[in-house]
Scaffold this active site. Structure first.
Site, PDB file in Angstrom:
ATOM      1  N   LYS A 179      31.474  44.151   8.668  1.00 10.56           N
ATOM      2  CA  LYS A 179      31.545  42.770   8.190  1.00 10.56           C
ATOM      3  C   LYS A 179      30.593  41.913   9.015  1.00 10.56           C
ATOM      4  O   LYS A 179      30.820  41.698  10.198  1.00 10.56           O
ATOM      5  CB  LYS A 179      32.960  42.208   8.321  1.00 10.56           C
ATOM      6  CG  LYS A 179      33.101  40.895   7.576  1.00 10.56           C
ATOM      7  CD  LYS A 179      34.045  39.921   8.231  1.00 10.56           C
ATOM      8  CE  LYS A 179      33.418  39.149   9.354  1.00 10.56           C
ATOM      9  NZ  LYS A 179      32.364  38.199   8.968  1.00 10.56           N
ATOM     10  N   GLU A 389      30.229  28.726  27.745  1.00  8.07           N
ATOM     11  CA  GLU A 389      28.914  29.219  27.347  1.00  8.07           C
ATOM     12  C   GLU A 389      28.180  28.107  26.613  1.00  8.07           C
ATOM     13  O   GLU A 389      28.713  27.535  25.660  1.00  8.07           O
ATOM     14  CB  GLU A 389      29.094  30.410  26.398  1.00  8.07           C
ATOM     15  CG  GLU A 389      28.585  31.709  26.962  1.00  8.07           C
ATOM     16  CD  GLU A 389      28.727  32.858  25.968  1.00  8.07           C
ATOM     17  OE1 GLU A 389      29.734  32.929  25.257  1.00  8.07           O
ATOM     18  OE2 GLU A 389      27.804  33.687  25.938  1.00  8.07           O
TER      19      GLU A 389
HETATM   20  P1  ADP Z   1      30.738  32.894  17.083  1.00  3.39           P
HETATM   21  O1  ADP Z   1      31.364  31.703  17.728  1.00  3.39           O
HETATM   22  O2  ADP Z   1      29.660  33.519  17.857  1.00  3.39           O
HETATM   23  O3  ADP Z   1      30.405  32.711  15.629  1.00  3.39           O
HETATM   24  P2  ADP Z   1      33.063  34.366  16.286  1.00  3.39           P
HETATM   25  O4  ADP Z   1      33.948  35.157  17.175  1.00  3.39           O
HETATM   26  O5  ADP Z   1      33.640  33.208  15.585  1.00  3.39           O
HETATM   27  O6  ADP Z   1      31.830  34.001  17.189  1.00  3.39           O
HETATM   28  O7  ADP Z   1      32.398  35.290  15.179  1.00  3.39           O
HETATM   29  C1  ADP Z   1      31.941  36.598  15.406  1.00  3.39           C
HETATM   30  C2  ADP Z   1      32.284  37.435  14.205  1.00  3.39           C
HETATM   31  O8  ADP Z   1      33.704  37.477  14.063  1.00  3.39           O
HETATM   32  C3  ADP Z   1      31.756  36.904  12.879  1.00  3.39           C
HETATM   33  O9  ADP Z   1      31.397  38.009  12.058  1.00  3.39           O
HETATM   34  C4  ADP Z   1      32.957  36.185  12.316  1.00  3.39           C
HETATM   35  O10 ADP Z   1      32.920  36.092  10.910  1.00  3.39           O
HETATM   36  C5  ADP Z   1      34.063  37.105  12.754  1.00  3.39           C
HETATM   37  N1  ADP Z   1      35.410  36.495  12.769  1.00  3.39           N
HETATM   38  C6  ADP Z   1      35.761  35.242  13.083  1.00  3.39           C
HETATM   39  N2  ADP Z   1      37.096  35.068  12.981  1.00  3.39           N
HETATM   40  C7  ADP Z   1      37.617  36.266  12.595  1.00  3.39           C
HETATM   41  C8  ADP Z   1      38.933  36.767  12.320  1.00  3.39           C
HETATM   42  N3  ADP Z   1      40.010  36.003  12.417  1.00  3.39           N
HETATM   43  N4  ADP Z   1      39.062  38.068  11.935  1.00  3.39           N
HETATM   44  C9  ADP Z   1      37.981  38.851  11.847  1.00  3.39           C
HETATM   45  N5  ADP Z   1      36.733  38.453  12.099  1.00  3.39           N
HETATM   46  C10 ADP Z   1      36.534  37.176  12.458  1.00  3.39           C
END
Ligand code: ADP
Length: 487
Positions: A179, A389
């Site tokens: 994903k 960060e």
């Molecule tokens: P950033 O702040 O760098 O965008 P995130 O942790 O929000 O970091 O996102 C990193 C990845 O995790 C992306 O692919 C995002 O879509 C995914 N993501 C965010 N929230 C969830 C969740 N609850 N479950 C699974 N994947 C998630």
């Protein structure tokens, strides 16, 4: 009038077929340099994720029983195609993520290296015969693939991160559902085309785009998914770790960085400044290994501040596909606002702005999410950017006096991904390097990545390693066979 007229419609890749979301929904991904649509992306959810897991589970017995040598040939074929299409792929990465083309090329090289190196390394996933204390019995171990893996990819290294996970997983005999981040879904779906062209057995690798929480929830709750590999924020990592606990799933977590850089007065200043500037402004500061806290020994603090500021002012900022551009935009306006907030906080608390300190001005920047390369000096320890960060092009300089103090400051955050030391005194480099609480330490060196090298963090920066032999172990289980031998 839709705003995305002309943007290509991309498709998810499930069970060897390109397809739209079950719910029929789409969203538009945007070029952060000019606000133009890049592609229309399927907005999938749990239904699509479930189909992908079905496909990966069906493919697992076939793929895992191929010999490692045959799997390696498949991976070399993917690498050949990626190599042939690298010009086109670099443009896709730059148009959707924003980084300059030469950085996109670097990501592609790491991807190709990972495919080739892991293809071969999995051929050396040896088991062992164990000297047995019990007469008439033999003990041996073999390395088995974990099973179906779910991979969650961030937007800042949208191509490289796919292969850092998929190459060892597939080489080991696992199958995978990936994903990508919403912002860089088109990069992932173009890479799916590369896999399709390589003609791997259907279901070995699947790409699902769309609603992160719904897709992630399938990874967490479907018992057939045996491992989750995540790169992203510590907050999301924590949510996933909690969810993984319910089904005792294996996890790899590559989380937030907050890297310290320590510049001692006995460093080679010219070389060190070049390195620090390159590290800081890499991907406009949006790198988990980027320089977040730059500690400079007080005797050289002013000179470092002045020279870094000169460098920052001279950098060519713009659309990453234009010649000579050293730094592109941030991923979106929310990221720009976050950087503004952190800079505002530091300045209010006493930091001096030596370069930048604002959005880029001028017509060329109006439609993109650009923030100027920025240098702040005399940043106080109490500034929020010390503990958070920045994920933007802001070099924050803190003065220190002694080696002891530098180590204490460097370790004074809950994160521990990478750290960097600049000194010509090798005794000091080793002494300090050994005391830094990080998974990686660069000594007069900022490039940490290679297919051959283990990359990962300690403390709240994560669990597990990507790259190197350790990266293959993440996708292998050790099985013990105890065998009775008659006679
Ligand atoms: P950033 O702040 O760098 O965008 P995130 O942790 O929000 O970091 O996102 C990193 C990845 O995790 C992306 O692919 C995002 O879509 C995914 N993501 C965010 N929230 C969830 C969740 N609850 N479950 C699974 N994947 C998630």
């Amino acid at each position: 009038m839709t705003q995305d007229a002309g943007a290509p419609l991309a498709a998810m890749f499930i069970n060897g077929q390109f397809q739209q979301a079950q719910g029929g929904e789409t969203f538009v991904s945007i070029n952060p340099a000019n606000g133009q649509p890049v592609a229309r992306i399927p907005f999938g959810d749990d239904r699509d994720a479930r189909l992908a897991v079905d496909a990966a589970a069906d493919a697992f017995p076939v793929w895992s029983r191929l010999s490692a040598a045959v799997r390696a040939r498949h991976l070399h074929r993917v690498a050949d195609i990626l190599e042939r299409r690298r010009g086109e792929m670099a443009l896709v990465i730059t148009s959707e993520e924003g980084k300059p083309l030469h950085e996109a090329q670097g990501e592609l090289q790491l991807s190709i290296d990972s495919l080739r190196w892991y293809g071969e390394e999995a051929r050396r996933a040896y088991g062992s015969w164990i000297p047995d204390p019990v007469p008439g019995r033999r003990l041996l171990t073999q390395r088995d693939p974990v099973g179906v893996c779910g991979a969650i990819i961030p937007w800042n290294v949208p191509c490289g991160m796919i292969f850092r996970k998929a190459a060892p997983a597939l080489a080991a005999g696992c199958t995978m559902v990936l994903k990508p981040a919403e912002a860089t879904s088109y990069v992932a779906l173009k890479i799916a085309e590369v896999f399709a062209e390589a003609d791997l057995p259907a279901g070995v690798i699947n790409f699902v785009t769309g609603k992160a929480s719904a897709i992630g929830n399938v990874f967490l709750t479907d018992e057939r998914v045996r491992k989750i590999s995540f790169t992203g924020s510590t907050e999301t990592g924590r949510v996933l770790l909690r969810g993984a606990a319910d089904h005792i799933k294996r996890t790899s977590m590559e989380l937030g960085g907050n890297a310290p850089v320590i510049l001692f007065e006995d460093c080679d200043l010219d070389a060190s400044l070049r390195a620090v500037a390159a590290l800081k402004f890499l991907n406009a500061g949006q790198a988990c290994i980027g320089a977040n806290r730059i500690y400079v020994q007080s005797s050289i603090h002013d000179e470092v501040g002045r020279r870094l500021a000169d460098h920052a002012r001279q950098m060519k900022v713009g659309e990453g596909s234009l010649p000579g551009v050293a730094m592109g935009p941030l991923v979106d306006m929310k990221a720009v606002e976050k950087v503004e907030e952190l800079v505002g906080d530091a300045v209010r608390k006493g930091a001096s702005v030596r370069a930048g300190g604002s959005r880029m001005q001028g017509e060329a920047y109006e439609k993109g999410s650009f923030y100027a390369p920025t240098v702040l000096t005399e940043v106080p320890r109490t500034a929020r950017m010390h503990d958070e960060e920045i994920f933007g092009p802001v070099a924050a300089l803190y003065a220190f006096e002694t080696e002891e103090q530098a180590v204490e400051l460097a370790n004074d955050v809950p994160y521990g991904l990478s750290a960097y030391i600049f000194t010509e005194n090798m005794d000091r480099a080793i002494r300090v390097g050994e005391r830094l609480e990080t998974g990686m330490v660069g000594i007069n060196e900022i490039r940490l990545g290679a297919a051959e090298a283990p990359f990962g963090g300690v403390k709240m920066s994560g669990i597990g390693r990507e790259g190197g032999r350790e990266g293959l172990d993440e996708y292998l289980e050790t099985k013990l066979l105890a065998i009775r031998v008659k006679g």
